[in-house]
Scaffold this motif. Structure first.
Motif: not given
Length: 723
Positions: A85-86, A102-103, A125, A182, A184, A218, A552
């Motif tokens: 997903r990410y 998750d994030l 993220i 993005r 990370y 993605l 998102e």
């Protein structure tokens, strides 16, 4: 004059859920008997969207897709973790598991306990917003008051930056990588150097992760499309971009920069959409906890920018030194005018939101309502005449006009509300749960009970007693939701009807609960999907109806009216106007997200109203049931009022006639209009009621409500006698 029959089913029984009500008399039927447990009316729940996460304790979902070649194959003693997903995957030593992947993913050992230590690996993220890894690292370095030991590392073909030892309350090693716009961040808390076993475990985890971390493709997010403009007024949105104040108007789909100082951290839009209040802030040195702040206002067209409270004025008022942090953590416009409430942070002497102050944007008159020594929660009444104030030991009301005239008086002194415990929560969720929409009372939680406290000094009335946290009241006053903590699950949200009919409310939202639309429908938000709760639901897992897919993960939702809402996505960072019809419009790329503004306080980077016209109405006549009419007990009757649209908005089906206060007499809580009513036109508004069974005099009042859930215009009264 056109008749509109806003007739609803007879409500002889206690309303036990959240439901839309029929308006056609021919289709009315008695409401079902309330059922809360296994006998609940059947429905088809809609499961939240899958996250696409796999880990060592669960099998990947069945798929015919070709395996992603970028992910490394596990070696002896390691296992693969993949977050499609990410967009990443990695190897970790055996014995680690996901925790909330998750994030802000946390990878922990199977026997990990949060309150004993930090997670061994955190993966955060965020949107890189066009910055390179070096630019992100430079910005991070500028916030640190020391040298963390910067070096470079190649991860998955990308140049990464490593901060060897970022000190603070907990020392940690940070690895920063930018990929596909993005950012990370891999965060490894450093072990005690004297603990050889912990050092060995750390080094193995660090080397395994950095050697194997990889990126995967993605999935594209759903495309945004333009929604049709509703009849209830187009949206006006104020937001922050690059530290400037910007306003976007739905009517033109255009943005305009109102103030370009580059240092704005918070905005609030007046309820008529004409003024934007904002906070400017500059740091003292590189520590984000210390700064200089000032409070400003500007017209919606960018004209007449002016400073309400300067940094030097506030420091002099509070007796703060040049080294103290000063901030404005909470701003709130009082309804129906241009008067602004705010409190302050004064750090290090005081940490939480302190004091309460009032300023008039038109006259620049001001007043201190609560001194800075007090921790304060506050909520202005819907009519804009009073402010409910809660300190740790006291609950009282102040009159706005009297305060600006120099007479800061208070009513309803401490000790009048039964129960134990503080009224305010030291910077957390306020004990003030909401005003009644007729501004006659505030709802307050103290202990395990929610109380209705009248402004006239009458005795507090118990509304409901519950054992749970993070309670939220429905805007229509029908139900309350709350979280009951469990030893295993950590907490489950329940939905319970209110036993006392309190009428419609101007609720204080809870950022960690459900998202209530102004129409009273609760929505469950699960990462990137928002789904309506089922009618007669007893738990927040019972969701029904088509979901709205944000595309998102989102940070926050702010409703504009019953159909439209603002939200901010995380990846990419976008401010979006959404609608329940599934459409969405991107307002801004890379707006300022909620940030740590002052002493740990969250500052909101956007605000909105729906205000291209003004609403008003006036009473014309009683068409049926003159005041004082006598009815036998339990008699069914129809009450009709004739009113005129004296505003400049056209009333459509998003406008509603709503019960406001008094005796509802089994009438509808709310009833939508049918045909449009143009400015200047008259309309007949009707409700079907039932005379109470007991003798006495009964009075109720209804009022028109705008699409954003606020009442306006004349209050339509009804008085009957039951012999």
């Amino acid at each position: 004059m056109k008749p509109i029959n806003a007739i609803n089913c007879i409500d002889k029984y206690l309303f036990m859920g959240i439901t839309l009500v029929s308006l056609a008399l021919a289709s009315c039927s008695p409401e079902p008997t309330p059922i809360l447990t296994s006998e609940m009316p059947t429905h088809t729940p809609v499961s939240p969207t899958a996250t696409g996460l796999t880990g060592p304790t669960q099998q990947p979902p069945a798929s015919t897709a070709t395996p992603v070649p970028e992910c490394p194959s596990p070696t002896e003693g390691t296992q693969l973790m993949r977050n499609e997903r990410y967009g990443y995957c990695l190897l970790v030593p055996a014995g680690y598991v996901w925790d909330e992947p998750d994030l802000g993913a946390c990878i922990v050992t199977e026997d990990f306990v949060f309150w004993e230590s930090l997670c061994p690996l955190g993966i955060e993220i965020s949107d890189a917003a066009g910055r390179t890894t070096d630019e992100v690292a430079d910005e991070r370095l500028s916030q640190l008051p020391f040298d963390p030991g910067r070096s470079s590392l190649t991860i998955a073909g990308e140049e990464a930056v490593v901060f060897a030892d970022v000190g603070g309350q907990v020392s940690k090693r940070e690895v920063l990588i930018v990929h596909d716009d993005r950012m990370y961040a891999l965060v490894f808390p450093l072990p005690d150097p004297s603990d050889g076993s912990a050092v060995e475990q750390f080094e193995r985890l660090y080397s395994t992760v950095t050697d194997s971390f990889s990126f995967v493709p993605l999935a594209e997010s759903p495309a945004s499309v333009e929604p049709a403009q509703p009849g209830g007024g187009s949206a006006v949105v104020a937001y922050i971009q690059d530290g400037d104040v910007v306003v976007w108007e739905e009517a033109t789909r255009q943005s305009q920069t109102l103030f370009d100082s580059g240092d704005v951290i918070r905005v609030e839009l007046s309820d008529d959409g004409q003024l934007v209040a904002f906070v400017r802030r500059t740091l003292l040195g590189r520590d984000p906890r210390y700064g200089r702040s000032s409070l400003w206002v500007v017209e919606r067209d960018g004209g007449n920018p002016r400073e309400f409270v300067s940094d030097s004025q506030l420091r002099a008022r509070l007796g703060a030194t040049d080294d103290d942090d000063i901030g404005f953590p909470a701003l709130m416009w009082i309804p129906n005018g241009h008067r602004l409430l705010y409190n302050v942070t004064f750090f290090p002497p005081y940490l939480w939101e302190q004091g309460l102050y009032l300023v008039d944007a038109d006259t620049l008159g001001s007043a201190e309502l609560v001194p800075v020594e007090e921790v304060t929660d506050f909520a202005p009444s819907p009519d804009g005449e009073r402010i409910a104030v809660a300190t740790s030991t006291n609950l009282f009301f102040v009159l706005v006009d009297d305060s600006l005239a120099g007479d800061v008086g208070s009513t309803y002194p401490a000790g009048e509300v039964p129960g134990v415990g503080p009224y305010s929560s030291m910077g957390e969720v306020s004990s003030l749960r909401g005003w009644t929409q007729d501004s006659s009372a505030i709802l307050v939680r103290r202990g395990n009970t929610i109380w209705r406290v009248p402004v006239d000094g009458g005795a507090a009335q118990s509304v409901i007693t519950l054992r749970g946290d993070n309670e939220e009241l429905a805007p229509d006053g029908s139900t309350v939701t709350f979280v009951r903590r469990g030893a295993q699950s950590g907490g489950r949200r329940f939905v319970v009807p209110l036993p006392k009919d309190v009428g419609p409310l101007a609720v204080v939202p809870d950022p960690v609960g459900l998202s209530w639309s102004p129409g009273g429908t609760p929505f469950v938000i699960d990462r990137d999907v928002m789904t309506p709760l089922c009618a007669y639901a007893a738990q927040a897992i019972e969701v029904c109806g088509p979901p709205f897919n944000f595309g998102e993960p989102i940070r926050s939702v702010e409703w504009i009216d019953r159909e439209r809402f603002l939200y901010v996505t995380s990846l990419p960072n976008q401010l979006v106007l959404g609608s329940l019809d599934g459409t969405a419009t991107v307002i801004a790329e890379d707006p300022q997200a909620p940030t740590n503004a002052s002493a740990g306080t969250i500052a909101m980077g956007f605000a909105a109203v729906a205000s291209t016209c003004s609403d008003d109405s006036e009473f014309v006549s009683d068409v049926t049931v003159p005041d004082g009419t006598r009815f036998a007990p339990e008699t069914l009757f129809q009450k009709t009022w004739r009113v005129r649209n004296t505003g400049d908005c056209t009333w459509d089906a998003s406008y509603r006639l709503t019960f406001l206060s008094g005796d509802r007499m089994s009438g509808p809580r709310s009833a939508p209009l049918g045909e449009p009513v143009q400015p200047g036109e008259e309309v007949d508004l009707s409700v079907i009621l039932v005379a109470p069974a007991e003798s006495g005099t009964y009075q109720g009042q209804w009022q028109m409500f705008a699409p954003d859930g606020t009442p306006f215009g004349t209050r339509s009264y009804l008085v009957i006698q039951v012999p």
